[in-house]
Design an enzyme around this catalytic site. Structure first.
Site, PDB file in Angstrom:
ATOM      1  N   HIS A  48      45.878-121.027 -20.333  1.00 40.88           N
ATOM      2  CA  HIS A  48      46.179-119.586 -20.237  1.00 40.88           C
ATOM      3  C   HIS A  48      44.922-118.739 -20.000  1.00 40.88           C
ATOM      4  CE1 HIS A  48      50.331-120.191 -21.157  1.00 40.88           C
ATOM      5  NE2 HIS A  48      50.105-120.646 -22.386  1.00 40.88           N
ATOM      6  N   ASP A  60      52.906-128.611 -19.339  1.00 42.73           N
ATOM      7  CA  ASP A  60      53.096-127.786 -20.535  1.00 42.73           C
ATOM      8  C   ASP A  60      54.328-126.890 -20.318  1.00 42.73           C
ATOM      9  OD1 ASP A  60      51.168-126.648 -23.002  1.00 42.73           O
ATOM     10  OD2 ASP A  60      52.521-125.125 -22.176  1.00 42.73           O
ATOM     11  N   HIS A  97      54.730-123.919 -20.983  1.00 40.92           N
ATOM     12  CA  HIS A  97      54.339-122.570 -20.550  1.00 40.92           C
ATOM     13  C   HIS A  97      53.612-122.646 -19.212  1.00 40.92           C
ATOM     14  CE1 HIS A  97      54.421-122.486 -25.048  1.00 40.92           C
ATOM     15  NE2 HIS A  97      55.175-121.430 -24.778  1.00 40.92           N
ATOM     16  N   ASP A 155      54.712-129.352 -25.322  1.00 38.74           N
ATOM     17  CA  ASP A 155      55.635-128.415 -25.969  1.00 38.74           C
ATOM     18  C   ASP A 155      56.962-128.255 -25.221  1.00 38.74           C
ATOM     19  OD1 ASP A 155      54.146-127.247 -23.980  1.00 38.74           O
ATOM     20  OD2 ASP A 155      53.362-125.606 -25.208  1.00 38.74           O
TER      21      ASP A 155
HETATM   22 ZN    ZN Z   1      52.332-124.388 -24.004  1.00 42.82          ZN
END
Ligand code: ZN
Length: 309
Positions: free
Chosen positions: A125, A162, A164, A245
Protein backbone atom coordinates in the site's frame (compact mmCIF):
# COMPACT_ATOMS: atom_id res chain seq x y z
CA UNK A 1 19.44 -25.35 -5.20
CA UNK A 2 17.27 -24.65 -2.23
CA UNK A 3 14.55 -22.24 -1.29
CA UNK A 4 15.74 -19.28 0.74
CA UNK A 5 13.79 -18.03 3.76
CA UNK A 6 14.58 -14.56 5.11
CA UNK A 7 13.37 -13.36 8.49
CA UNK A 8 14.63 -11.39 11.49
CA UNK A 9 13.58 -10.95 15.09
CA UNK A 10 13.46 -7.17 14.49
CA UNK A 11 10.20 -7.85 12.63
CA UNK A 12 8.67 -8.50 16.07
CA UNK A 13 9.67 -5.03 17.27
CA UNK A 14 7.40 -3.01 14.96
CA UNK A 15 4.67 -2.42 17.57
CA UNK A 16 1.09 -1.63 16.60
CA UNK A 17 -1.72 -0.58 18.96
CA UNK A 18 -3.48 -3.27 21.04
CA UNK A 19 -6.01 -5.16 18.93
CA UNK A 20 -4.40 -4.12 15.64
CA UNK A 21 -4.54 -6.99 13.12
CA UNK A 22 -1.02 -6.35 11.74
CA UNK A 23 0.80 -7.67 14.81
CA UNK A 24 4.06 -9.43 15.72
CA UNK A 25 2.27 -12.77 16.27
CA UNK A 26 1.88 -12.97 12.48
CA UNK A 27 5.63 -13.54 12.13
CA UNK A 28 5.61 -16.07 14.98
CA UNK A 29 2.74 -17.98 13.36
CA UNK A 30 4.57 -18.27 10.03
CA UNK A 31 7.83 -19.25 11.71
CA UNK A 32 6.07 -21.92 13.75
CA UNK A 33 4.44 -23.36 10.64
CA UNK A 34 7.82 -23.53 8.92
CA UNK A 35 9.38 -25.45 11.81
CA UNK A 36 7.72 -28.61 10.53
CA UNK A 37 10.08 -31.40 9.47
CA UNK A 38 9.43 -31.04 5.75
CA UNK A 39 10.82 -27.50 5.81
CA UNK A 40 14.15 -28.57 7.36
CA UNK A 41 15.94 -28.03 4.04
CA UNK A 42 15.06 -24.35 3.76
CA UNK A 43 18.13 -22.14 3.64
CA UNK A 44 17.51 -19.58 6.39
CA UNK A 45 19.17 -16.16 6.48
CA UNK A 46 18.73 -13.11 8.69
CA UNK A 47 17.27 -10.09 6.94
CA UNK A 48 20.03 -7.47 6.63
CA UNK A 49 19.46 -3.82 7.52
CA UNK A 50 19.21 -1.85 4.28
CA UNK A 51 20.47 1.73 4.00
CA UNK A 52 17.91 4.45 3.29
CA UNK A 53 19.18 4.47 -0.32
CA UNK A 54 17.63 1.04 -0.84
CA UNK A 55 14.15 2.30 0.05
CA UNK A 56 14.85 5.25 -2.26
CA UNK A 57 14.84 2.85 -5.21
CA UNK A 58 11.02 2.96 -5.02
CA UNK A 59 10.40 6.30 -3.30
CA UNK A 60 11.81 9.84 -3.58
CA UNK A 61 14.74 10.33 -1.25
CA UNK A 62 12.88 13.15 0.54
CA UNK A 63 10.00 10.80 1.37
CA UNK A 64 12.35 8.13 2.77
CA UNK A 65 14.11 10.73 4.90
CA UNK A 66 10.78 12.11 6.12
CA UNK A 67 9.69 8.64 7.27
CA UNK A 68 13.04 8.11 8.99
CA UNK A 69 12.69 11.50 10.71
CA UNK A 70 9.18 10.61 11.97
CA UNK A 71 10.38 7.44 13.73
CA UNK A 72 9.82 7.95 17.47
CA UNK A 73 12.30 7.14 20.25
CA UNK A 74 9.40 6.27 22.55
CA UNK A 75 5.67 5.87 22.15
CA UNK A 76 3.94 5.97 18.82
CA UNK A 77 3.56 8.30 15.83
CA UNK A 78 0.27 7.99 13.97
CA UNK A 79 0.58 8.22 10.15
CA UNK A 80 -3.05 7.55 9.27
CA UNK A 81 -6.04 5.93 10.98
CA UNK A 82 -4.50 2.44 10.85
CA UNK A 83 -0.80 3.08 10.24
CA UNK A 84 1.60 4.04 13.02
CA UNK A 85 5.30 3.95 13.84
CA UNK A 86 6.84 2.64 17.06
CA UNK A 87 10.53 2.81 18.03
CA UNK A 88 11.15 -0.49 16.22
CA UNK A 89 9.31 0.36 13.01
CA UNK A 90 12.09 1.97 10.99
CA UNK A 91 14.53 -0.89 11.56
CA UNK A 92 11.84 -3.46 10.70
CA UNK A 93 10.86 -1.63 7.51
CA UNK A 94 14.50 -1.29 6.45
CA UNK A 95 15.19 -4.96 7.19
CA UNK A 96 12.16 -5.88 5.07
CA UNK A 97 13.69 -3.88 2.23
CA UNK A 98 17.12 -5.40 2.90
CA UNK A 99 15.70 -8.91 2.87
CA UNK A 100 13.96 -8.33 -0.43
CA UNK A 101 17.15 -7.01 -2.00
CA UNK A 102 19.21 -9.91 -0.65
CA UNK A 103 16.59 -12.37 -1.91
CA UNK A 104 16.93 -10.84 -5.37
CA UNK A 105 20.73 -11.07 -5.13
CA UNK A 106 20.68 -14.74 -4.14
CA UNK A 107 18.10 -15.77 -6.73
CA UNK A 108 19.59 -13.72 -9.57
CA UNK A 109 23.08 -14.86 -8.57
CA UNK A 110 22.01 -18.47 -8.95
CA UNK A 111 22.63 -19.33 -5.29
CA UNK A 112 18.98 -19.97 -4.43
CA UNK A 113 16.18 -21.45 -6.52
CA UNK A 114 13.67 -18.97 -5.11
CA UNK A 115 13.05 -17.03 -1.91
CA UNK A 116 10.37 -16.05 0.57
CA UNK A 117 10.74 -12.93 2.71
CA UNK A 118 8.80 -13.25 5.97
CA UNK A 119 8.74 -9.62 7.05
CA UNK A 120 6.55 -6.95 8.54
CA UNK A 121 5.49 -4.19 8.12
CA UNK A 122 4.04 -5.12 4.72
CA UNK A 123 4.66 -2.86 1.72
CA UNK A 124 2.17 -2.93 -1.14
CA UNK A 125 0.00 0.00 0.00
CA UNK A 126 3.02 2.35 0.24
CA UNK A 127 2.81 4.75 -2.69
CA UNK A 128 5.72 6.78 -4.03
CA UNK A 129 5.15 9.52 -1.47
CA UNK A 130 2.57 8.15 0.95
CA UNK A 131 2.67 5.62 3.80
CA UNK A 132 -0.74 4.03 4.37
CA UNK A 133 -2.54 0.75 5.06
CA UNK A 134 0.09 -0.57 7.56
CA UNK A 135 2.86 0.09 4.94
CA UNK A 136 5.84 2.48 4.85
CA UNK A 137 8.27 1.31 2.16
CA UNK A 138 7.12 -0.74 -0.83
CA UNK A 139 9.21 -3.87 -0.40
CA UNK A 140 8.13 -5.60 -3.62
CA UNK A 141 8.76 -2.43 -5.63
CA UNK A 142 12.24 -2.10 -4.13
CA UNK A 143 12.92 -5.73 -5.10
CA UNK A 144 11.90 -5.03 -8.70
CA UNK A 145 14.00 -1.89 -8.99
CA UNK A 146 16.96 -3.58 -7.32
CA UNK A 147 16.79 -6.46 -9.79
CA UNK A 148 16.90 -3.96 -12.63
CA UNK A 149 19.62 -1.76 -11.19
CA UNK A 150 21.96 -4.31 -9.60
CA UNK A 151 21.39 -7.25 -11.94
CA UNK A 152 20.57 -5.56 -15.22
CA UNK A 153 17.19 -7.22 -15.67
CA UNK A 154 14.95 -5.54 -18.21
CA UNK A 155 11.46 -6.85 -17.44
CA UNK A 156 10.25 -7.67 -13.93
CA UNK A 157 6.74 -8.81 -13.02
CA UNK A 158 4.98 -8.44 -9.69
CA UNK A 159 1.90 -10.58 -9.01
CA UNK A 160 -0.10 -9.59 -5.94
CA UNK A 161 -2.71 -12.02 -4.58
CA UNK A 162 -3.26 -10.14 -1.32
CA UNK A 163 -7.00 -9.56 -0.81
CA UNK A 164 -6.40 -5.81 -0.98
CA UNK A 165 -5.34 -3.99 -4.13
CA UNK A 166 -1.68 -2.98 -4.10
CA UNK A 167 -2.35 0.68 -4.82
CA UNK A 168 1.22 1.55 -3.84
CA UNK A 169 2.86 -0.83 -6.28
CA UNK A 170 0.49 0.29 -9.02
CA UNK A 171 1.29 3.94 -8.25
CA UNK A 172 5.05 3.39 -8.37
CA UNK A 173 5.00 1.60 -11.73
CA UNK A 174 1.99 3.39 -13.29
CA UNK A 175 4.06 4.74 -16.17
CA UNK A 176 6.89 2.19 -16.19
CA UNK A 177 6.49 -0.37 -18.95
CA UNK A 178 9.53 -2.31 -17.70
CA UNK A 179 7.58 -3.53 -14.66
CA UNK A 180 4.35 -5.52 -15.00
CA UNK A 181 1.88 -5.50 -12.11
CA UNK A 182 -1.06 -7.87 -11.77
CA UNK A 183 -3.45 -8.02 -8.83
CA UNK A 184 -6.35 -10.17 -7.75
CA UNK A 185 -8.25 -8.51 -4.93
CA UNK A 186 -11.67 -8.06 -3.40
CA UNK A 187 -13.76 -5.14 -4.66
CA UNK A 188 -15.29 -3.19 -3.07
CA UNK A 189 -12.68 -3.22 -0.31
CA UNK A 190 -9.81 -1.14 1.06
CA UNK A 191 -8.11 0.87 -0.49
CA UNK A 192 -10.73 1.34 -3.22
CA UNK A 193 -8.40 1.24 -6.23
CA UNK A 194 -7.85 -1.65 -8.63
CA UNK A 195 -10.66 -1.39 -11.18
CA UNK A 196 -10.10 -3.45 -14.30
CA UNK A 197 -10.01 -0.16 -16.25
CA UNK A 198 -6.80 0.88 -14.40
CA UNK A 199 -4.15 -0.28 -16.87
CA UNK A 200 -1.20 2.13 -16.55
CA UNK A 201 0.69 2.08 -19.84
CA UNK A 202 -0.66 -1.39 -20.57
CA UNK A 203 1.61 -2.90 -17.90
CA UNK A 204 -1.09 -3.33 -15.25
CA UNK A 205 -3.77 -6.02 -14.99
CA UNK A 206 -6.37 -5.66 -12.25
CA UNK A 207 -8.78 -8.50 -11.48
CA UNK A 208 -11.37 -7.39 -8.92
CA UNK A 209 -13.26 -10.24 -7.23
CA UNK A 210 -16.62 -9.90 -5.47
CA UNK A 211 -17.12 -10.48 -1.74
CA UNK A 212 -17.88 -14.18 -1.29
CA UNK A 213 -15.86 -15.28 -4.31
CA UNK A 214 -13.67 -18.32 -3.73
CA UNK A 215 -11.37 -20.81 -5.42
CA UNK A 216 -13.28 -21.04 -8.71
CA UNK A 217 -13.43 -17.28 -9.32
CA UNK A 218 -9.83 -16.74 -8.21
CA UNK A 219 -8.46 -19.51 -10.43
CA UNK A 220 -10.56 -18.28 -13.35
CA UNK A 221 -9.12 -14.76 -12.99
CA UNK A 222 -5.60 -16.16 -12.82
CA UNK A 223 -6.05 -18.42 -15.84
CA UNK A 224 -8.06 -16.03 -18.01
CA UNK A 225 -6.27 -12.75 -17.27
CA UNK A 226 -3.16 -12.84 -15.09
CA UNK A 227 -1.22 -15.82 -16.42
CA UNK A 228 -1.69 -15.07 -20.15
CA UNK A 229 -0.64 -11.44 -19.58
CA UNK A 230 2.40 -12.63 -17.66
CA UNK A 231 3.36 -14.94 -20.51
CA UNK A 232 3.02 -12.08 -23.01
CA UNK A 233 5.21 -9.86 -20.82
CA UNK A 234 7.84 -12.61 -20.47
CA UNK A 235 9.39 -11.40 -17.20
CA UNK A 236 13.03 -12.09 -16.32
CA UNK A 237 12.06 -12.26 -12.63
CA UNK A 238 8.70 -12.97 -10.97
CA UNK A 239 8.04 -11.21 -7.67
CA UNK A 240 5.05 -12.27 -5.59
CA UNK A 241 3.30 -9.88 -3.22
CA UNK A 242 2.18 -12.77 -1.07
CA UNK A 243 -0.68 -11.65 1.11
CA UNK A 244 -2.79 -14.43 2.58
CA UNK A 245 -5.79 -12.38 3.68
CA UNK A 246 -7.96 -13.76 0.86
CA UNK A 247 -8.12 -16.93 3.01
CA UNK A 248 -11.67 -17.77 4.11
CA UNK A 249 -10.69 -17.46 7.78
CA UNK A 250 -9.35 -13.91 7.44
CA UNK A 251 -11.27 -11.24 9.39
CA UNK A 252 -10.43 -8.26 7.16
CA UNK A 253 -12.17 -9.30 3.94
CA UNK A 254 -14.66 -11.72 2.45
CA UNK A 255 -12.97 -13.87 -0.18
CA UNK A 256 -13.04 -17.60 0.48
CA UNK A 257 -9.71 -19.00 -0.72
CA UNK A 258 -8.09 -21.99 0.94
CA UNK A 259 -4.42 -22.67 1.51
CA UNK A 260 -4.55 -25.01 -1.50
CA UNK A 261 -5.38 -22.04 -3.71
CA UNK A 262 -2.24 -20.23 -2.59
CA UNK A 263 -0.17 -23.34 -3.31
CA UNK A 264 -1.79 -23.63 -6.74
CA UNK A 265 -1.19 -19.95 -7.58
CA UNK A 266 2.42 -20.22 -6.45
CA UNK A 267 3.01 -23.22 -8.72
CA UNK A 268 1.40 -21.40 -11.66
CA UNK A 269 3.66 -18.38 -11.09
CA UNK A 270 6.68 -20.70 -10.84
CA UNK A 271 5.66 -22.18 -14.21
CA UNK A 272 5.71 -18.67 -15.70
CA UNK A 273 9.14 -18.13 -14.19
CA UNK A 274 10.33 -21.46 -15.60
CA UNK A 275 9.20 -20.43 -19.08
CA UNK A 276 10.71 -16.94 -19.11
CA UNK A 277 12.86 -16.22 -16.06
CA UNK A 278 15.04 -19.30 -15.46
CA UNK A 279 12.71 -20.13 -12.59
CA UNK A 280 13.54 -16.98 -10.63
CA UNK A 281 10.83 -16.19 -8.05
CA UNK A 282 11.11 -13.84 -5.08
CA UNK A 283 8.10 -13.69 -2.76
CA UNK A 284 7.46 -11.14 -0.03
CA UNK A 285 4.84 -11.45 2.71
CA UNK A 286 2.11 -8.81 2.61
CA UNK A 287 -1.15 -9.31 4.57
CA UNK A 288 -2.81 -12.25 6.31
CA UNK A 289 -4.47 -11.57 9.65
CA UNK A 290 -5.98 -14.83 10.87
CA UNK A 291 -3.01 -16.59 12.44
CA UNK A 292 -4.22 -20.10 11.57
CA UNK A 293 -5.14 -19.17 7.99
CA UNK A 294 -1.87 -17.29 7.60
CA UNK A 295 0.24 -20.17 8.93
CA UNK A 296 -1.46 -22.80 6.76
CA UNK A 297 -1.31 -20.58 3.67
CA UNK A 298 2.34 -19.64 4.13
CA UNK A 299 3.18 -23.32 4.56
CA UNK A 300 1.36 -24.18 1.33
CA UNK A 301 3.19 -21.33 -0.41
CA UNK A 302 6.58 -22.57 0.77
CA UNK A 303 5.67 -26.18 -0.04
CA UNK A 304 5.13 -25.02 -3.62
CA UNK A 305 8.35 -23.00 -3.70
CA UNK A 306 10.28 -26.07 -2.47
CA UNK A 307 8.64 -28.28 -5.08
CA UNK A 308 6.79 -30.47 -2.58
CA UNK A 309 3.95 -32.41 -4.21
ZN1 ZN B 1 -4.13 -7.19 2.51
Amino acid sequence: MSTLLLCHRAFLDHATPPGHPERPDRIRAVERALEQERFAHLCRLDAPLAPLEAAALAHPRAYVEAIAALAPDVGRVQIDADTSMSPGTLEAALRAVGAAALAVDEVCGGRAANAFVVARPPGHHAERTRAMGFCFFNTAAVAARHAQKAHGLGRVAIMDFDVHHGNGTQDIFWQDASVFYASTHQSPCYPGTGAASERGVGNIVNCPLAPGDGSAEFREAMEAAVLPALDLFAPELVIISAGFDAHWRDPLADLRLTEADFGWATRKLMDVADRHARGRVVSVLEGGYDLEGLARSAAAHVDALMGHA
